[in-house]
Design a protein around this motif. Structure first.
Motif: not given
Length: 367
Positions: A82-86
């Motif tokens: 999720x961190x990479x996606x955001x």
């Protein structure tokens, strides 16, 4: 009989130069060992408490390792994707943020930001630069074979190094103590205790504050409905070790994103013009999250977990991070805090001796 001061200074100067040269040439090589040592240092008090509770050192280290592995797996599965996606979405959205800012300025200050003005061109250039450079950086980190190899090496070597250093930590400290110059052993032990106290207060205490605040910001912002709440909380928690900077950077970024997301305007959907009102409540909630975070940090977390003054002024810490980061890269930034703590303790020790000496007191104070 102790060695003359000049010879002692020469020997310790040689040791310092050798350490700096090794750090300069072997920075990337020793990175896993520096990280492993830092992890072992942070977890040593927990291992000592488990030993005091009746566990052996091996059992204590094994328990800590198993818990750390479980938490790391959960982090990999739940948070990092999720961190990479955001982060990717935020980089892609940056030009839209600047387009919205430019549109707002054009509406309110048309004479200031016309199509040929410097401000208009700079805003456009900043948005394009953030998208291109940010994308290049992210792609370079994620797709580079060398970068991926380094990450794999770190994930394999660092835990192994940390495990064995934590297992033998007490033996290593005892061995180092045995090698101290006998004429100065008590002085060195006293300085080492002060350095350890400073590092323990800052690294362990402030690290816990960063983790708690980062988690709080991320969870609270996502509950508030902010699209990039996780990455904003991660950034705010990461730089919280510098007083007020974490809340300032994270607060400005979060409120700016909230204004972009919840600010009213017109939007054309399927040929129909839809007017959206500004959601001041959501914007106020985002701002309130950071005000509450600052209150918790200043009145509860920092006093309880860090304590009073730890001897590392924010300006001195920033200077150390800048110098060592520019000279030795990422490894330099890792060792900057311990080096800053050592220099701070030695400086205070030198000032105490200076104020008790003849150079400061003068001849008039002699009996």
């Amino acid at each position: 009989m102790a060695l003359p001061v000049q010879q002692q200074a020469k020997y310790w100067g040689i040791v310092t130069v050798v350490m700096l040269v090794v750090l300069w040439f072997l920075g990337d090589v020793i990175l896993p060992f520096v990280l492993g040592g830092a992890i072992a240092y942070c977890f040593d008090p927990i291992a000592d408490r488990l030993e005091a509770a009746g566990f052996s050192r091996t059992a204590s280290v094994t328990i800590i390792t198993l818990i750390a592995v479980v938490l790391f797996i959960l982090l990999i599965l739940l948070v990092i994707p999720t961190l990479i996606s955001q982060t990717t979405q935020l980089i892609d959205t940056a030009p839209q943020l600047f387009d919205r800012l430019r549109s707002t300025l054009t509406e309110r200050f048309p004479s200031l930001v016309d199509s040929e003005s410097t401000v208009h061109k700079q805003l456009l250039a900043i948005g394009e630069a953030i998208q291109s450079k940010g994308g290049e950086l992210l792609n370079g980190v994620l797709s580079s074979a060398l970068g991926l190899l380094n990450v794999v090496v770190l994930l394999v070597i660092v835990p192994v190094v940390a495990f064995y250093l934590l297992l033998d930590w007490d033996k290593m400290t005892a061995r180092i103590d045995d090698l101290l110059p006998r004429d100065h052993v008590e002085t060195v032990r006293m300085l080492a205790r002060q350095i350890d106290s400073t590092l323990a207060s800052f690294i362990r205490g402030q690290g816990t504050v960063c983790l708690v605040l980062g988690t709080y910001y991320a969870v609270a912002l996502m509950i508030a409905g902010l699209k990039f709440g996780l990455i904003v909380g991660f950034i705010a928690g990461l730089v919280t070790f510098i007083p007020y900077v974490g809340a300032l950077v994270g607060g400005v970024l979060a409120v700016g994103l909230a204004l972009f997301q919840f600010w009213g305007g017109t939007e054309v959907i399927d040929g129909e013009t839809i007017i959206q009102t500004t959601n001041w409540l959501r914007i106020g909630i985002v701002a309130g999250i950071f005000f509450l975070g600052q209150f918790l940090e200043g009145n509860i977390l920092t006093p309880k977990l860090v304590g009073g003054s730890v001897g590392l002024h924010p300006v001195w810490l920033l200077f150390a991070l800048s110098v060592f980061g520019s000279l030795f890269g990422f490894v330099g930034m890792l060792v900057a805090v311990p080096v800053a703590a050592v220099i701070g303790v030695l400086t205070r020790y030198g000032i105490e001796h200076y104020k008790g000496g003849r150079l400061y007191r003068g001849l008039s104070t002699d009996e």
